[in-house]
Design a protein around this motif. Structure first.
Motif, mmCIF file in Angstrom:
data_model
loop_
_atom_site.group_PDB
_atom_site.id
_atom_site.type_symbol
_atom_site.label_atom_id
_atom_site.label_comp_id
_atom_site.label_asym_id
_atom_site.label_seq_id
_atom_site.Cartn_x
_atom_site.Cartn_y
_atom_site.Cartn_z
ATOM 1 N N ALA A 335 53.161 -21.502 34.668
ATOM 2 C CA ALA A 335 53.132 -21.175 33.055
ATOM 3 C C ALA A 335 54.346 -21.100 32.762
ATOM 4 O O ALA A 335 55.253 -20.112 33.101
ATOM 5 C CB ALA A 335 52.157 -19.971 33.019
ATOM 6 N N ASN A 336 54.631 -22.045 31.659
ATOM 7 C CA ASN A 336 56.075 -22.376 31.012
ATOM 8 C C ASN A 336 57.050 -22.068 32.056
ATOM 9 O O ASN A 336 58.089 -21.534 31.935
ATOM 10 C CB ASN A 336 56.273 -21.224 29.930
ATOM 11 C CG ASN A 336 55.210 -21.177 28.886
ATOM 12 O OD1 ASN A 336 54.875 -22.515 28.553
ATOM 13 N ND2 ASN A 336 55.027 -20.107 28.041
ATOM 14 N N ARG A 338 57.093 -20.682 35.100
ATOM 15 C CA ARG A 338 56.846 -19.684 35.869
ATOM 16 C C ARG A 338 55.978 -19.819 36.970
ATOM 17 O O ARG A 338 54.719 -19.865 36.520
ATOM 18 C CB ARG A 338 56.859 -18.397 35.322
ATOM 19 C CG ARG A 338 56.609 -17.155 35.914
ATOM 20 C CD ARG A 338 56.191 -16.024 35.036
ATOM 21 N NE ARG A 338 55.965 -14.749 35.637
ATOM 22 C CZ ARG A 338 55.363 -13.710 35.009
ATOM 23 N NH1 ARG A 338 55.171 -13.615 33.823
ATOM 24 N NH2 ARG A 338 54.929 -12.525 35.762
ATOM 25 N N VAL A 368 51.327 -21.672 25.512
ATOM 26 C CA VAL A 368 51.837 -21.662 27.052
ATOM 27 C C VAL A 368 51.375 -23.098 27.758
ATOM 28 O O VAL A 368 50.477 -23.650 27.186
ATOM 29 C CB VAL A 368 50.996 -20.452 27.665
ATOM 30 C CG1 VAL A 368 49.649 -20.689 27.808
ATOM 31 C CG2 VAL A 368 51.456 -20.442 29.168
ATOM 32 N N ARG A 369 52.255 -23.482 28.520
ATOM 33 C CA ARG A 369 52.119 -24.765 29.000
ATOM 34 C C ARG A 369 51.820 -24.573 30.629
ATOM 35 O O ARG A 369 52.931 -24.102 31.171
ATOM 36 C CB ARG A 369 53.101 -25.992 28.582
ATOM 37 C CG ARG A 369 52.814 -27.343 29.195
ATOM 38 C CD ARG A 369 53.422 -28.234 28.455
ATOM 39 N NE ARG A 369 53.007 -29.667 28.526
ATOM 40 C CZ ARG A 369 52.037 -30.023 27.829
ATOM 41 N NH1 ARG A 369 51.644 -29.234 26.841
ATOM 42 N NH2 ARG A 369 51.722 -31.213 28.077
ATOM 43 N N GLU A 384 48.737 -31.381 33.391
ATOM 44 C CA GLU A 384 49.355 -30.385 32.554
ATOM 45 C C GLU A 384 48.241 -30.025 31.425
ATOM 46 O O GLU A 384 47.795 -30.910 30.985
ATOM 47 C CB GLU A 384 50.672 -30.801 31.858
ATOM 48 C CG GLU A 384 51.803 -30.813 32.897
ATOM 49 C CD GLU A 384 53.482 -31.304 32.241
ATOM 50 O OE1 GLU A 384 53.370 -31.251 31.072
ATOM 51 O OE2 GLU A 384 54.084 -31.390 32.860
ATOM 52 N N ALA A 386 47.930 -27.420 27.345
ATOM 53 C CA ALA A 386 48.599 -26.534 26.560
ATOM 54 C C ALA A 386 47.517 -25.639 26.312
ATOM 55 O O ALA A 386 46.344 -26.234 25.772
ATOM 56 C CB ALA A 386 49.210 -27.259 25.329
#
Length: 805
Positions: A335-336, A338, A368-369, A384, A386
């Motif tokens: 997530a972003n 991480r 958040v991506r 991916e 968003a």
């Protein structure tokens, strides 16, 4: 005590009253000459380690995962040299440690004078170790053949998962075979005149049976009139995706539920349906007229952040990540940037590729991506999506992955368990709790549970340290202070010494699927129709022609039914629990007039399943299983079971009960019944792994291609084998083969054995031998005629002292 002791050509004392050590080794002198290192492929490394339990060295074995390996997927990794042996009992002890993984098998094998293998037994670590430190193990194996001349210690492990384990201080002792008592006081083999509990029913043949009369959906619920809505009125049309129409129709039903009617044609379903309200029935126009094709796929790249794109999500909530399963090794989620989840396949992963991830509670609000990466043997695939983190209005997807394409799902248990103040005894319909302010009310479902404590594990010699063993679901009928009454008598004891409890359950009720066929287009490890945390639910007149895991399956269920159904094949037949037809953590359920083909195990009961009835059904190309977890008091009646192949993971036996040494499954409990069935098997007809008390095999016909009638494992005792016909086609096998010397109390009466060499051989003999006949292999062998056509129907019409609710 020396770290290595080899008795090459030792004389074993025939009249020894105590154990004699025939092998001892702590690897202080390396592997040679005591050990052979078989060629197990490039995935295996064997070396010596300074991290020993005692002394200076231990053996260390490393297995690198190779999920694509097909040949010898459980290879021998260490083999001792041949040690002189003879008929009797052998006890292997030692220490084992698992720095990584949890799959290894430590056992022995016996050989004749030509070094041809006869039999063996092993302690299998198939469940996560309770400790990361050194653990003791003990396995008892019977050299039951008089032809035994050698024994070898065998250490093996699965090659489809990564495993690292260390061994030290192995010792093999010999004990002469003497008749041993059962590990606990027997309580199930009852006779006419013995006091019976309300859990016991005197049968039409004078045998005391469990009470099966209340199996199945209760109170005529399946025939109750219901309001009907047509799927087409909500936009559902043949040839089109029907998920949105179906969810709208379910939402439009009245509070008491009703029927969603599918018309004729093929309906596409590309998303997972989860029904959480009572009384929803999905009904087609007939098996051959209504077809649902579940055609979900994980996107063009084979990885899917399921329904995440554009969602507003709650920190601490869950999202789902799905990938195609073939060759999958790992899934990572960020997530972003991480990393928040990493899934690696292990020994019990099966064909799993649908996972969930809990979002960190400290994810900041705002965009958040997410990026999901699926790792395969030769490539990586990614997707991916968003989304927005919204602490106030965000949603969470279910914490568990979807277990069914169509899943009827009650609430997960959340009530605090309440301990019993007194033992719950077999036959009781009332328990006393430690507190009276429990809030339980009539009509609620409770789970009565006894944990698998260290005391109980030792008593049952259970190698498996996970799963559910002593459990039962009942409906509360009355409450008086701390006393709680319920609808069904307890089938086993729930002692206070083990911390037995009662817990409220919130179950889904009165749901069903009828008159349609279903098929899965793509390979994903999900059941097509599932019932979980369910009471009085059913499938009727349904065909499943291809499934991902199980065709129709119930778990955490009470009084459910699968009726007039047909199941054919599964995408996956490997390890991890797949391709079953039966009941898991299920009680007093009914399977009637079902036909299965090309499954792995069917019929099957597992993980504390009790009181279930499987009848009037046909199972082709699979074996029947009491598969794990102390299953007890289940009935297989008037079934045809054809175990004629090993291709789909079956055992080759007609009937198999897992053994206490099996660390993936554990032993099975008391008084399961097989009545008036017709069975064919490639191997011995029945394999009872051990700890089985008072099982009843009555009026069946067994045709066995190779082997005998019964293989009896440790402490398999007090069985009643009456009125059966056995055709042992190899002409060189006994009816009973005692693998150990602690399986006493078995009664043989009125059995015909065609082609058998003896009633019994090995390390024991029957307690009762009455009117059994050894006949030529080609003697007439018609199916036996039971005293009544159906034990289940007879019990529904009769009762002890004329009492039946």
């Amino acid at each position: 005590m020396p770290k290595r002791l080899l008795i090459a050509g030792a004389v074993l004392l025939a009249g020894a009253a105590v154990a004699e050590t025939v092998f001892r080794d702590g690897f202080e002198h390396g592997f040679e000459p005591a050990w052979k290192l078989p060629d197990a492929g490039k995935e295996v490394r064997r070396e010596l380690s300074e991290k020993a339990f005692s002394g200076n060295q231990a053996a260390k074995v490393t297995v690198v995962s190779n999920p694509e390996r097909k040949f010898n997927r459980w290879p021998d990794l260490l083999l001792s040299d041949y040690i002189p042996a003879k008929q009797g009992n052998y006890i292997l002890t030692g220490r084992i440690r698992f720095p990584e993984g949890f799959g290894a098998s430590c056992g022995v094998a016996f050989y004749d004078q030509d070094k041809k293998r006869i039999n063996g037994n092993a302690f299998f670590y198939g469940s996560k170790p309770a400790s990361a430190d050194w653990m003791p193990f003990r396995v008892k194996a019977g050299a039951y053949s008089e032809a035994t001349r050698y024994v070898r210690i065998r250490i093996s492990a699965p090659c489809w998962s990564s495993e690292v384990f260390l061994l030290d201080d192995l010792q093999l002792d010999f004990q002469p075979a003497v008749q041993e008592p059962p590990p606990w006081q027997p309580q199930y083999k009852l006779k006419k005149g013995d006091p019976l509990t309300v859990a016991d029913v005197m049968g039409p043949d004078g045998i005391v049976y469990p009470d099966f009369s209340r199996a199945g959906v209760r109170n005529g619920l399946m025939e109750r009139p219901r309001r009907e809505l047509k799927l087409r009125d909500f936009g559902g049309r043949p040839g089109q995706e029907c998920y949105d129409a179906l969810t709208r129709a379910i939402a439009a039903l009245p509070p008491e539920g009703g029927v969603i009617r599918f018309g004729e044609g093929v309906y596409r379903l590309g998303r997972f349906v989860r029904v959480t309200r009572d009384g929803v029935v999905l009904r087609g126009a007939g098996r051959s007229r209504t077809r649902i094709l579940f055609d979900y796929d994980a996107g063009e790249n084979g990885v899917d952040l399921y329904r995440v794109a554009g969602s507003r999500l709650k920190p601490g909530g869950h999202i789902h990540i799905y990938a195609r399963p073939e060759g999958l090794r790992e899934i990572r989620l960020t997530a972003n940037g991480r990393e928040i989840r990493r899934y690696r396949r292990s020994m019990h992963s099966g064909n799993e590729s649908l996972i969930t991830a809990q979002l960190p509670g400290d994810l900041p609000e705002g965009p958040v991506r997410f990026r999901a990466v699926a790792v395969y043997e030769n490539e990586e695939r990614s997707a991916e999506a968003a989304a927005v983190i919204d602490r106030k209005n965000g949603i969470s997807f279910p914490a568990r992955r979807p277990s069914g394409a169509i899943l009827f799902h009650g609430a997960e248990p959340d009530a605090v368990p309440i301990r019993l103040a007194k033992d719950g005894k077999r036959g009781d319909r009332r328990v006393t709790l430690e507190q009276s302010g429990h809030g339980l009310r009539a009509g609620e479902i409770i789970a009565i549970h006894a944990p698998a404590t260290e005391r109980w594990q030792r008593l049952t010699r259970n190698a498996c340290n996970w799963g559910l063993y002593r459990n039962y679901l009942a409906e509360v009928t009355g409450v008086e202070g701390a006393d709680v009454e319920f609808d069904m008598p307890l089938r086993i004891d729930f002692p206070v010494i083990d911390g037995s409890t009662v817990q409220r359950r919130k179950m889904i009720r009165g749901c069903g699927v009828e008159d349609m066929s279903l098929e899965m287009k793509n390979n994903f490890w999900v059941t097509l129709v599932g019932f979980e945390n369910a009471v009085d639910c059913w499938a009727r007149n349904v065909a499943v022609y291809k499934c991902g895991r199980h065709p129709i399956y119930a778990r955490n269920a009470k009084n459910c039914a699968i009726l007039d159904c047909e199941f054919d094949d599964s995408f996956y037949h490997g390890v991890g629990g797949t391709a079953y037809a039966g009941w898991e953590v299920a009680y007093d359920c009914l399977m009637d007039n079902v036909t299965t083909r090309n499954l792995r195990h069917a019929p099957l009961v597992q993980w504390s399943a009790a009181g279930n009835v499987v009848r009037n059904s046909r199972f082709y190309g699979c074996d029947a299983h009491w598969h794990s977890g102390w299953t007890n008091e289940n009935l297989f009646e008037n079934c045809l079971i054809v175990s004629d192949t090993l291709e789909r993971g079956g055992s080759g036996h007609a009937l198999l009960a897992t053994a206490p040494e099996d660390g993936s499954h554990g032993p099975n409990g008391p008084r399961n019944v097989v009545w008036n069935c017709d069975l064919y098997s490639l191997k011995d007809g029945v394999s009872l792994g051990g700890m089985n008390e008072n099982w009843i095999f009555a009026y069946n016909r067994f045709r066995v291609k190779q082997g005998g009638g019964f293989l009896l494992g440790s402490a398999s005792f007090d069985h009643i084998i009456r009125g059966n016909t056995f055709i042992l086609e190899d002409g060189k096998s006994p009816l009973l083969l005692y693998k150990t010397s602690d399986s006493g109390g078995i009664e043989l009466e009125d059995n015909r054995i065609c082609g058998g060499t003896a009633l019994a051989s090995g390390l024991g003999k029957p307690q009762v031998d009455r009117n059994n006949r050894l006949l030529p292999r080609d003697a007439p062998a018609p199916r036996p005629t039971p005293p009544v056509p159906s034990l289940y129907e007879w019990q529904k019409q009769h009762s002890r002292n004329g009492q039946r609710e």
